[in-house]
Design a protein around this motif. Structure first.
Motif, PDB file in Angstrom:
ATOM      1  N   SER A  41      -5.821  23.869 -10.239  1.00 27.00           N
ATOM      2  CA  SER A  41      -4.743  22.892 -10.037  1.00 27.00           C
ATOM      3  C   SER A  41      -5.285  21.600  -9.460  1.00 27.00           C
ATOM      4  N   PHE A  42      -6.163  21.702  -8.463  1.00 26.10           N
ATOM      5  CA  PHE A  42      -6.751  20.493  -7.885  1.00 26.10           C
ATOM      6  C   PHE A  42      -7.619  19.762  -8.905  1.00 26.10           C
ATOM      7  N   GLY A  43      -8.298  20.518  -9.760  1.00 30.56           N
ATOM      8  CA  GLY A  43      -9.106  19.876 -10.785  1.00 30.56           C
ATOM      9  C   GLY A  43      -8.272  19.141 -11.814  1.00 30.56           C
ATOM     10  N   LEU A  44      -7.054  19.643 -12.075  1.00 28.72           N
ATOM     11  CA  LEU A  44      -6.178  19.002 -13.055  1.00 28.72           C
ATOM     12  C   LEU A  44      -5.516  17.745 -12.504  1.00 28.72           C
ATOM     13  N   ILE A  45      -5.350  17.702 -11.192  1.00 26.62           N
ATOM     14  CA  ILE A  45      -4.600  16.587 -10.606  1.00 26.62           C
ATOM     15  C   ILE A  45      -5.233  15.248 -10.960  1.00 26.62           C
ATOM     16  N   SER A  46      -6.558  15.156 -10.839  1.00 24.48           N
ATOM     17  CA  SER A  46      -7.221  13.864 -11.071  1.00 24.48           C
ATOM     18  C   SER A  46      -7.022  13.382 -12.503  1.00 24.48           C
ATOM     19  N   VAL A  47      -7.188  14.293 -13.469  1.00 20.10           N
ATOM     20  CA  VAL A  47      -7.033  13.891 -14.863  1.00 20.10           C
ATOM     21  C   VAL A  47      -5.583  13.538 -15.188  1.00 20.10           C
ATOM     22  N   TRP A  51      -4.109   9.900 -16.500  1.00 19.85           N
ATOM     23  CA  TRP A  51      -3.380   9.657 -17.747  1.00 19.85           C
ATOM     24  C   TRP A  51      -1.945   9.216 -17.495  1.00 19.85           C
ATOM     25  N   LEU A  52      -1.324   9.713 -16.448  1.00 19.51           N
ATOM     26  CA  LEU A  52       0.015   9.232 -16.110  1.00 19.51           C
ATOM     27  C   LEU A  52      -0.033   7.753 -15.713  1.00 19.51           C
ATOM     28  N   GLY A  53      -1.103   7.384 -14.998  1.00 22.39           N
ATOM     29  CA  GLY A  53      -1.273   5.959 -14.684  1.00 22.39           C
ATOM     30  C   GLY A  53      -1.490   5.121 -15.923  1.00 22.39           C
ATOM     31  N   ILE A  54      -2.281   5.652 -16.877  1.00 25.25           N
ATOM     32  CA  ILE A  54      -2.493   4.936 -18.136  1.00 25.25           C
ATOM     33  C   ILE A  54      -1.173   4.762 -18.888  1.00 25.25           C
ATOM     34  N   MET A  55      -0.347   5.805 -18.869  1.00 25.16           N
ATOM     35  CA  MET A  55       0.950   5.705 -19.533  1.00 25.16           C
ATOM     36  C   MET A  55       1.847   4.673 -18.856  1.00 25.16           C
ATOM     37  N   ARG A  56       1.774   4.610 -17.530  1.00 20.07           N
ATOM     38  CA  ARG A  56       2.581   3.609 -16.807  1.00 20.07           C
ATOM     39  C   ARG A  56       2.117   2.198 -17.145  1.00 20.07           C
ATOM     40  N   ILE A  57       0.794   2.013 -17.209  1.00 17.51           N
ATOM     41  CA  ILE A  57       0.262   0.702 -17.601  1.00 17.51           C
ATOM     42  C   ILE A  57       0.682   0.365 -19.034  1.00 17.51           C
ATOM     43  N   ALA A  58       0.593   1.369 -19.916  1.00 18.07           N
ATOM     44  CA  ALA A  58       1.014   1.148 -21.308  1.00 18.07           C
ATOM     45  C   ALA A  58       2.495   0.812 -21.392  1.00 18.07           C
ATOM     46  N   GLU A  59       3.291   1.430 -20.529  1.00 16.96           N
ATOM     47  CA  GLU A  59       4.726   1.126 -20.527  1.00 16.96           C
ATOM     48  C   GLU A  59       4.975  -0.304 -20.064  1.00 16.96           C
ATOM     49  N   ASP A  60       4.299  -0.708 -18.970  1.00 21.25           N
ATOM     50  CA  ASP A  60       4.483  -2.067 -18.461  1.00 21.25           C
ATOM     51  C   ASP A  60       3.955  -3.107 -19.435  1.00 21.25           C
ATOM     52  N   ALA A  61       2.924  -2.747 -20.207  1.00 23.98           N
ATOM     53  CA  ALA A  61       2.350  -3.686 -21.174  1.00 23.98           C
ATOM     54  C   ALA A  61       3.127  -3.722 -22.486  1.00 23.98           C
ATOM     55  N   GLY A  62       4.098  -2.851 -22.641  1.00 23.10           N
ATOM     56  CA  GLY A  62       4.895  -2.837 -23.865  1.00 23.10           C
ATOM     57  C   GLY A  62       4.330  -1.972 -24.967  1.00 23.10           C
ATOM     58  N   LEU A 150      -6.452  20.243 -21.427  1.00 29.25           N
ATOM     59  CA  LEU A 150      -7.534  21.170 -21.779  1.00 29.25           C
ATOM     60  C   LEU A 150      -8.895  20.586 -21.437  1.00 29.25           C
ATOM     61  N   ILE A 151      -9.054  19.295 -21.622  1.00 30.71           N
ATOM     62  CA  ILE A 151     -10.312  18.655 -21.261  1.00 30.71           C
ATOM     63  C   ILE A 151     -10.548  18.782 -19.756  1.00 30.71           C
ATOM     64  N   ALA A 152      -9.465  18.627 -18.979  1.00 34.74           N
ATOM     65  CA  ALA A 152      -9.598  18.746 -17.527  1.00 34.74           C
ATOM     66  C   ALA A 152      -9.996  20.160 -17.122  1.00 34.74           C
ATOM     67  N   ILE A 153      -9.416  21.162 -17.763  1.00 37.16           N
ATOM     68  CA  ILE A 153      -9.769  22.552 -17.448  1.00 37.16           C
ATOM     69  C   ILE A 153     -11.230  22.834 -17.780  1.00 37.16           C
ATOM     70  N   ARG A 154     -11.677  22.374 -18.971  1.00 39.21           N
ATOM     71  CA  ARG A 154     -13.066  22.593 -19.370  1.00 39.21           C
ATOM     72  C   ARG A 154     -14.030  21.859 -18.428  1.00 39.21           C
ATOM     73  N   LEU A 155     -13.629  20.654 -18.030  1.00 42.28           N
ATOM     74  CA  LEU A 155     -14.456  19.888 -17.106  1.00 42.28           C
ATOM     75  C   LEU A 155     -14.539  20.585 -15.751  1.00 42.28           C
ATOM     76  N   ASN A 156     -13.435  21.151 -15.321  1.00 44.58           N
ATOM     77  CA  ASN A 156     -13.396  21.823 -14.026  1.00 44.58           C
ATOM     78  C   ASN A 156     -14.279  23.065 -13.998  1.00 44.58           C
ATOM     79  N   TYR A 157     -14.430  23.716 -15.165  1.00 45.71           N
ATOM     80  CA  TYR A 157     -15.255  24.924 -15.241  1.00 45.71           C
ATOM     81  C   TYR A 157     -16.673  24.631 -15.722  1.00 45.71           C
ATOM     82  N   GLY A 158     -17.070  23.365 -15.697  1.00 43.83           N
ATOM     83  CA  GLY A 158     -18.453  23.010 -15.950  1.00 43.83           C
ATOM     84  C   GLY A 158     -18.863  23.023 -17.412  1.00 43.83           C
ATOM     85  N   SER A 159     -17.960  22.718 -18.325  1.00 39.97           N
ATOM     86  CA  SER A 159     -18.299  22.694 -19.745  1.00 39.97           C
ATOM     87  C   SER A 159     -19.314  21.586 -20.034  1.00 39.97           C
ATOM     88  N   ALA A 160     -20.271  21.872 -20.907  1.00 35.31           N
ATOM     89  CA  ALA A 160     -21.274  20.866 -21.266  1.00 35.31           C
ATOM     90  C   ALA A 160     -20.675  19.758 -22.111  1.00 35.31           C
TER      91      ALA A 160
END
Length: 222
Positions: A41-47, A51-62, A150-160
């Motif tokens: 869960s902590f590993g997913l929070i950052s990702v 992305w939620l921040g990116i979506m907010r920026i995309a929303e403000d940018a139209g 899924l990328i966040a989960i793989r990253l959290n478990y040390g995927s190459a």
């Protein structure tokens, strides 16, 4: 239903551990699983926050409005029984946009709000409308461009190569989405075939004027 399944799995595991004399291993597995859940869960929070921040920026940018314009004709085709400009359309577009970015946690509240708005158009509150079924099918099998979770989960478990699943995820979700749309169109046609044909408007008017009794040849002669 889901709670019953989880409870059954816990009870069965406890009984097997008790019968086989492996309660120590059972207890250790329970705490290890809880620890892993918190770590993931902590590993997913950052990702997810990124992305939620990116979506907010995309929303403000139209950008989301432009995506909505692109997806607008698609939504009109998939949801022909939802009036244009209805609040449900906006929530459906937000749900689809979040799913495209693989943000299932962000798509869920938008999907719930869309269902609530679709319920206002539902004449039978105990039965799901075709639009509700369409939204559920699309949300379940949504095409995903960037599987961020899924990328966040793989990253959290040390995927190459955490992002190595982007291509296969896109292909799998595209096939699933096409299958969901095809099934939705098929069941919509079948539901239309099962509905009894409505009498012509003139017949309904005359029938109503005679107290709900249909006209026949003898009544016309009289």
């Amino acid at each position: 239903m889901i709670n019953g399944i989880w409870l059954s799995m816990i009870v069965i595991g406890f009984l097997f551990a008790a019968v086989n004399g492996r309660m120590d291993e059972f207890t250790a597995a329970v705490f290890d699983g809880a620890k892993s859940g918190v770590t993931v869960s902590f590993g997913l929070i950052s990702v997810l926050v990124f992305w939620l921040g990116i979506m907010r920026i995309a929303e403000d940018a139209g950008l989301l409005k432009k995506i909505a314009k692109v997806l607008g004709p698609v939504v009109s085709f998939l949801f022909p029984d939802v009036p244009k400009g209805h609040p449900a359309i906006g929530y459906i577009l937000s749900n689809m946009s979040a799913n495209l970015l693989g943000l299932g946690n962000a798509a869920t509240p938008m999907g719930i709000k869309a269902m609530q708005e679709l319920q206002t158009l539902n004449p039978d509150k105990e039965t799901a409308t075709p639009a509700m079924c369409t939204l559920l099918a699309l949300n379940t099998a949504s095409i995903t461009l960037i599987p961020a979770t899924l990328i966040a989960i793989r990253l959290n478990y040390g995927s190459a190569d955490p992002a190595g699943i982007v291509g296969t995820t896109l292909a799998a979700t595209a096939v699933a989405t096409l299958a969901a749309i095809a099934a939705d169109r098929l069941f919509r046609r079948l539901s239309l075939l099962r509905k009894p044909p409505k009498p012509p408007a003139a017949s309904r008017t005359v029938e109503a004027s005679r107290g709900g009794k249909p006209l026949n040849s003898s009544s016309l002669k009289g």
